[in-house]
Design a protein around this motif. Structure first.
Motif, PDB file in Angstrom:
ATOM      1  N   TYR A 305       0.909  -1.377   0.173  1.00  0.00           N
ATOM      2  CA  TYR A 305       0.105   0.004   0.015  1.00  0.00           C
ATOM      3  C   TYR A 305       0.965   1.179  -0.059  1.00  0.00           C
ATOM      4  CZ  TYR A 305      -3.928   2.751   1.940  1.00  0.00           C
ATOM      5  OH  TYR A 305      -4.902   3.751   2.195  1.00  0.00           O
ATOM      6  N   ALA A 306       0.894   1.918  -1.250  1.00  0.00           N
ATOM      7  CA  ALA A 306       1.713   3.320  -1.343  1.00  0.00           C
ATOM      8  C   ALA A 306       1.335   4.279  -1.005  1.00  0.00           C
ATOM      9  CB  ALA A 306       2.419   3.206  -2.716  1.00  0.00           C
ATOM     10  N   VAL A 307       1.634   5.191  -0.111  1.00  0.00           N
ATOM     11  CA  VAL A 307       0.860   6.319   0.359  1.00  0.00           C
ATOM     12  C   VAL A 307       1.877   7.595  -0.055  1.00  0.00           C
ATOM     13  CG1 VAL A 307       0.182   7.805   2.541  1.00  0.00           C
ATOM     14  CG2 VAL A 307       0.122   5.360   2.618  1.00  0.00           C
ATOM     15  N   THR A 308       1.371   8.550  -0.813  1.00  0.00           N
ATOM     16  CA  THR A 308       2.314   9.615  -1.298  1.00  0.00           C
ATOM     17  C   THR A 308       2.606  10.596  -0.111  1.00  0.00           C
ATOM     18  OG1 THR A 308       0.471  10.936  -2.014  1.00  0.00           O
ATOM     19  CG2 THR A 308       1.345   9.348  -3.732  1.00  0.00           C
ATOM     20  N   ASP A 309       3.630  11.252  -0.589  1.00  0.00           N
ATOM     21  CA  ASP A 309       3.947  12.223   0.502  1.00  0.00           C
ATOM     22  C   ASP A 309       4.337  13.769  -0.356  1.00  0.00           C
ATOM     23  OD1 ASP A 309       4.571  13.057   3.545  1.00  0.00           O
ATOM     24  OD2 ASP A 309       6.524  13.721   2.446  1.00  0.00           O
ATOM     25  N   SER A 310       3.848  14.769  -0.117  1.00  0.00           N
ATOM     26  CA  SER A 310       4.141  15.761  -1.080  1.00  0.00           C
ATOM     27  C   SER A 310       5.740  16.341  -0.351  1.00  0.00           C
ATOM     28  CB  SER A 310       2.941  17.002  -0.784  1.00  0.00           C
ATOM     29  OG  SER A 310       2.329  17.031   0.392  1.00  0.00           O
ATOM     30  N   GLY A 311       5.753  16.153   0.773  1.00  0.00           N
ATOM     31  CA  GLY A 311       7.082  16.715   1.150  1.00  0.00           C
ATOM     32  C   GLY A 311       8.285  16.153   0.350  1.00  0.00           C
ATOM     33  N   ALA A 342      -1.360  20.519  -0.507  1.00  0.00           N
ATOM     34  CA  ALA A 342      -1.698  20.870  -2.003  1.00  0.00           C
ATOM     35  C   ALA A 342      -3.028  21.888  -1.989  1.00  0.00           C
ATOM     36  CB  ALA A 342      -1.802  19.607  -2.811  1.00  0.00           C
ATOM     37  N   ASP A 343      -3.021  22.792  -3.005  1.00  0.00           N
ATOM     38  CA  ASP A 343      -3.950  23.535  -3.269  1.00  0.00           C
ATOM     39  C   ASP A 343      -5.262  22.722  -3.591  1.00  0.00           C
ATOM     40  OD1 ASP A 343      -4.201  24.362  -6.269  1.00  0.00           O
ATOM     41  OD2 ASP A 343      -2.138  24.161  -5.495  1.00  0.00           O
ATOM     42  N   THR A 344      -6.465  22.949  -3.673  1.00  0.00           N
ATOM     43  CA  THR A 344      -7.617  22.079  -3.917  1.00  0.00           C
ATOM     44  C   THR A 344      -7.458  21.753  -5.758  1.00  0.00           C
ATOM     45  OG1 THR A 344      -8.895  22.748  -2.138  1.00  0.00           O
ATOM     46  CG2 THR A 344     -10.101  21.835  -4.080  1.00  0.00           C
ATOM     47  N   ARG A 345      -7.437  22.826  -6.419  1.00  0.00           N
ATOM     48  CA  ARG A 345      -7.425  22.558  -7.662  1.00  0.00           C
ATOM     49  C   ARG A 345      -6.300  21.834  -8.349  1.00  0.00           C
ATOM     50  NH1 ARG A 345      -9.439  27.454 -11.743  1.00  0.00           N
ATOM     51  NH2 ARG A 345     -10.664  27.315 -10.138  1.00  0.00           N
ATOM     52  N   GLY A 346      -5.053  22.156  -7.788  1.00  0.00           N
ATOM     53  CA  GLY A 346      -3.842  21.159  -8.196  1.00  0.00           C
ATOM     54  C   GLY A 346      -4.241  19.790  -7.828  1.00  0.00           C
ATOM     55  N   PHE A 347      -4.568  19.549  -6.528  1.00  0.00           N
ATOM     56  CA  PHE A 347      -4.649  18.253  -6.039  1.00  0.00           C
ATOM     57  C   PHE A 347      -5.686  17.494  -6.928  1.00  0.00           C
ATOM     58  CE2 PHE A 347      -5.739  15.780  -1.788  1.00  0.00           C
ATOM     59  CZ  PHE A 347      -5.239  14.550  -2.206  1.00  0.00           C
ATOM     60  N   ASP A 369      -8.550  11.886   3.331  1.00  0.00           N
ATOM     61  CA  ASP A 369      -9.258  12.677   3.940  1.00  0.00           C
ATOM     62  C   ASP A 369     -10.233  13.500   2.948  1.00  0.00           C
ATOM     63  OD1 ASP A 369     -10.216  14.836   5.692  1.00  0.00           O
ATOM     64  OD2 ASP A 369      -8.124  15.937   5.880  1.00  0.00           O
ATOM     65  N   ARG A 370      -9.763  14.054   1.855  1.00  0.00           N
ATOM     66  CA  ARG A 370     -10.543  14.886   0.987  1.00  0.00           C
ATOM     67  C   ARG A 370     -11.703  14.238   0.396  1.00  0.00           C
ATOM     68  NH1 ARG A 370      -8.196  19.925  -0.182  1.00  0.00           N
ATOM     69  NH2 ARG A 370     -10.095  20.133  -1.202  1.00  0.00           N
ATOM     70  N   ILE A 371     -12.760  14.221   0.753  1.00  0.00           N
ATOM     71  CA  ILE A 371     -14.044  13.250   0.240  1.00  0.00           C
ATOM     72  C   ILE A 371     -14.511  14.070  -1.108  1.00  0.00           C
ATOM     73  CG2 ILE A 371     -16.408  12.644   0.536  1.00  0.00           C
ATOM     74  CD1 ILE A 371     -15.080  11.518   2.975  1.00  0.00           C
ATOM     75  N   ASP A 372     -14.145  15.510  -1.033  1.00  0.00           N
ATOM     76  CA  ASP A 372     -14.713  16.177  -2.302  1.00  0.00           C
ATOM     77  C   ASP A 372     -13.672  15.845  -3.253  1.00  0.00           C
ATOM     78  OD1 ASP A 372     -12.515  17.444  -0.696  1.00  0.00           O
ATOM     79  OD2 ASP A 372     -12.865  19.472  -1.251  1.00  0.00           O
ATOM     80  N   ILE A 373     -12.522  15.869  -2.872  1.00  0.00           N
ATOM     81  CA  ILE A 373     -11.438  15.399  -4.151  1.00  0.00           C
ATOM     82  C   ILE A 373     -11.934  14.065  -4.766  1.00  0.00           C
ATOM     83  CG2 ILE A 373      -9.233  14.906  -4.780  1.00  0.00           C
ATOM     84  CD1 ILE A 373      -9.448  17.870  -4.536  1.00  0.00           C
ATOM     85  N   ALA A 374     -12.144  13.142  -3.861  1.00  0.00           N
ATOM     86  CA  ALA A 374     -12.525  11.721  -4.190  1.00  0.00           C
ATOM     87  C   ALA A 374     -13.812  11.692  -5.114  1.00  0.00           C
ATOM     88  CB  ALA A 374     -12.661  10.805  -2.933  1.00  0.00           C
ATOM     89  N   LEU A 375     -14.554  12.547  -4.858  1.00  0.00           N
ATOM     90  CA  LEU A 375     -15.977  12.556  -5.433  1.00  0.00           C
ATOM     91  C   LEU A 375     -15.694  13.317  -6.798  1.00  0.00           C
ATOM     92  CD1 LEU A 375     -18.697  13.544  -2.725  1.00  0.00           C
ATOM     93  CD2 LEU A 375     -18.761  11.589  -3.972  1.00  0.00           C
ATOM     94  N   ALA A 376     -15.053  14.436  -6.993  1.00  0.00           N
ATOM     95  CA  ALA A 376     -14.876  15.191  -8.126  1.00  0.00           C
ATOM     96  C   ALA A 376     -14.147  14.403  -9.119  1.00  0.00           C
ATOM     97  CB  ALA A 376     -14.129  16.504  -7.689  1.00  0.00           C
ATOM     98  N   CYS A 377     -13.181  13.592  -8.682  1.00  0.00           N
ATOM     99  CA  CYS A 377     -12.331  12.689  -9.684  1.00  0.00           C
ATOM    100  C   CYS A 377     -13.010  11.441  -9.805  1.00  0.00           C
ATOM    101  CB  CYS A 377     -11.055  12.711  -9.300  1.00  0.00           C
ATOM    102  SG  CYS A 377     -10.516  11.896  -8.053  1.00  0.00           S
ATOM    103  N   ASP A 378     -13.999  10.865  -9.008  1.00  0.00           N
ATOM    104  CA  ASP A 378     -14.530   9.560  -9.076  1.00  0.00           C
ATOM    105  C   ASP A 378     -13.367   8.706  -8.721  1.00  0.00           C
ATOM    106  OD1 ASP A 378     -16.475   7.587  -9.114  1.00  0.00           O
ATOM    107  OD2 ASP A 378     -16.518   7.519 -11.335  1.00  0.00           O
TER     108      ASP A 378
END
Ligand SMILES: Nc1ncnc2c1ncn2[C@@H]1O[C@H](COP(=O)(O)OP(=O)(O)O)[C@@H](O)[C@H]1O
Ligand SMILES: Cc1ncc(COP(=O)(O)O)c(N)n1
Ligand SMILES: [Mg+2]
Length: 514
Positions: A305-311, A342-347, A369-378
């Motif tokens: 299970y790979a978890v990305t890290d922006s840092g 990350a900013d929302t649009r970039g994410f 965490d970001r349900i909105d992003i998950a929904l927006a990109c399906d």
């Protein structure tokens, strides 16, 4: 005292009882469910309005055309009208197929007995397939009896022409003239629909309120799935009126809804005839991405299970998509995007790109965490921490098919995740880590305790890498399905070989445990 309290609470309850906006559709049934009563029900459901139905005719109909029409006897239409109108607090009546002048009279009689706030008349005469649904003999009833009572009448170009004695309606200027002439027949407002206007690259409708013309223009969606657009438009107008909208706003919302639904459904295939139905609830579309997806969550996906890290990506100067691609090529079995700054649009853009890459590998993509992003990109699902949105609420928002994981340190948290409808839990930190500040370490013992208590599959997380992954897997509890790694993959110069090595270590460890 007691009486006072009782009375007060009764009044309060009364105040909070909800009046649901209610549209009654008086129309024909379409066996193919693209138009008629079935379209009206779906349109109202999509707009959040209750819809009751009085059926005037039953049609045998599909994407090729209308094969038969069976008209419901007038006294039984009257009985349906009485049943609904005498009992159910209808706000708005919308009419579709009214196949006889006598039926128009029956309807008007009922409306005089049980008045409603507004009447939307869709003067259905000919289906998009060219089949006659209400013959010329009904035109007199419509013109003389129904139109004068209507708050809006919504003919397409052919119907406008028929109502006006065969007048030519083939240009936007003709539509304006027709709207004016129809207004003279008595309706409060007129919408002449241009879905079938020849040679028009836009879908143009003309709205006339007796004083002003409004040209409502949207781009024409290139699709065969336009069966039922007229019924849907009229039902949406009725739904918005029932909610209390003024007429022009209701029409604009309805037109926008039809355009959105057509665009969403432009490629769906139902039936083999020339005119397909569309999806009012925006749920049917099966994209190539979705069709590659596993039907349900597979716990063995938790293996690597790979978890990305922006840092760390920033530190090594790579894009999130390159990092994900390398992890997948090395054998990662699930990806979680954890982009805390990350900013929302970039994410969202990054998530969409990663989703395509994951799709090629047949690997699920989760969003931290970001349900909105998950929904927006399906995306395939989300992973939630204990201070993120509760899994129960996330499940309600995401529906039954998305994957939900929850971070848990204790058997109690694991139990709650199960109750809340999560699919798996992440347990840790197993070892100390520098990707999460002040994170309490549970150790191998804590991991084992949670695994034994958990009814859900578990992935271990926190400070795990090539050197200790096999120790973790060796705790030998069957619902421990894999390890989640951050730094061990992403805080490395080359991700792909690390991912391969880790995959090999895990394979070796599970072989030994067996
Ligand atoms: N291909 C399309 N793209 C976008 N909007 C459309 C398209 N076809 C029809 N519409 C819109 O759908 C609504 C119903 O119009 P129309 O198809 O003309 O009525 P009917 O279904 O009664 O023949 C109108 O608002 C029209 O502009
Ligand atoms: C029962 C019934 N009512 C109305 C229509 C018109 O719908 P469309 O013009 O979109 O084909 C239809 N085809 N069938
Ligand atoms: Mg149409």
């Amino acid at each position: 005292m007691q009486d006072d309290c009782g009375a007060a609470s009764a009044t309060t309850t009364e105040q909070y009882k909800m009046k649901i906006p209610h549209v009654l559709t008086v129309a024909g049934s379409d066996s193919g469910a693209g138009a008629g009563i079935q379209a009206d029900l779906k349109a109202c459901a999509a707009r959040g309005v209750y819809c009751s139905t009085v059926i005037t005719a039953v049609t045998a109909q599909n994407t090729a055309g209308v094969q038969g029409v069976n008209i419901v006897p007038e006294d039984f239409v009257a009985a349906q009208l009485k049943s609904v109108l005498s009992d159910m607090q209808v706000d708005v009546v919308k009419t579709g197929m009214l196949p006889s002048t006598d039926l128009v009279k029956v309807l008007l009689q009922s409306l005089s007995e049980f008045p409603v706030r507004a009447l939307v008349v869709d003067p259905v005469m000919v289906s998009t397939s060219g089949d006659v649904l209400a013959g010329p003999s009904t035109i007199t009833g419509l013109r003389e009896n129904l139109l004068p009572m209507a708050d809006i009448v919504t003919p397409n170009v052919k119907e406008a022409s028929a109502l006006l004695g065969g007048m030519q309606v083939v240009t936007v200027a003709d539509m304006c003239s027709a709207a004016k002439l129809l207004h003279n027949l008595g309706p409060r407002t007129v919408l002449v629909k241009g879905g079938d206007l020849p040679d028009s690259s836009d879908a143009v409708d003309i709205f006339f309120d007796g004083e002003d013309f409004h040209e409502l223009r949207s781009s024409r969606v290139n699709t065969r799935n336009t069966h039922g657009t007229g019924c849907t438009l009229a039902s949406c107008i009725a739904a918005e009126l029932a909610k209390g909208s003024p007429m022009l706003s209701a029409v604009k919302v309805a037109k926008c809804f039809v355009e959105t639904a057509l665009d969403y459904s432009k490629d769906i295939v139902i039936g083999s005839g020339p005119q397909g139905p569309f999806d009012h609830l925006l749920r049917l579309k099966s994209t190539s991405h979705q069709s590659h997806r596993a039907e349900a969550f597979n716990p063995s996906d938790l293996f690597l299970y790979a978890v990305t890290d922006s840092g760390t990506n920033k530190k090594w100067g790579r894009s999130i998509t390159d990092a994900v691609k390398a992890a997948l090529e090395g054998g990662a079995t699930i990806i979680q995007l954890r982009e805390k700054d990350a900013d929302t649009r970039g994410f969202l853009e990054a998530a969409k790109a990663c989703l395509q890459i994951c799709c090629v590998h047949g690997v699920p993509l989760l969003i931290n965490d970001r349900i909105d992003i998950a929904l927006a990109c399906d995306a395939d699902g989300v992973h939630l921490g204990q201070s993120d949105m509760p899994a129960r609420t996330a499940r309600a928002l995401l529906g039954p098919d998305k994957i939900i994981g929850v971070s848990c340190k204790t058997p109690e948290e694991a139990h709650q995740a199960w109750i809340d409808g999560a699919n798996y839990i992440g347990c840790g930190g197993v070892y100390p880590t520098n990707t999460k500040a002040n994170n309490l370490t549970v150790g191998l013992d804590g991991l084992k305790t949670v695994c034994l208590a958990s009814k859900l599959p578990v992935v271990a997380i926190g400070g795990i890498g090539i050197s200790n992954a096999s120790d973790v897997m060796k705790i030998g509890v069957s619902n421990l399905k894999g390890v989640a790694v951050v730094s061990a993959l992403f805080d490395r110069e080359c991700i792909l070989p690390e991912s391969k090595k880790l995959h090999a270590v895990l394979m070796d460890a599970v072989q030994r445990v067996k």
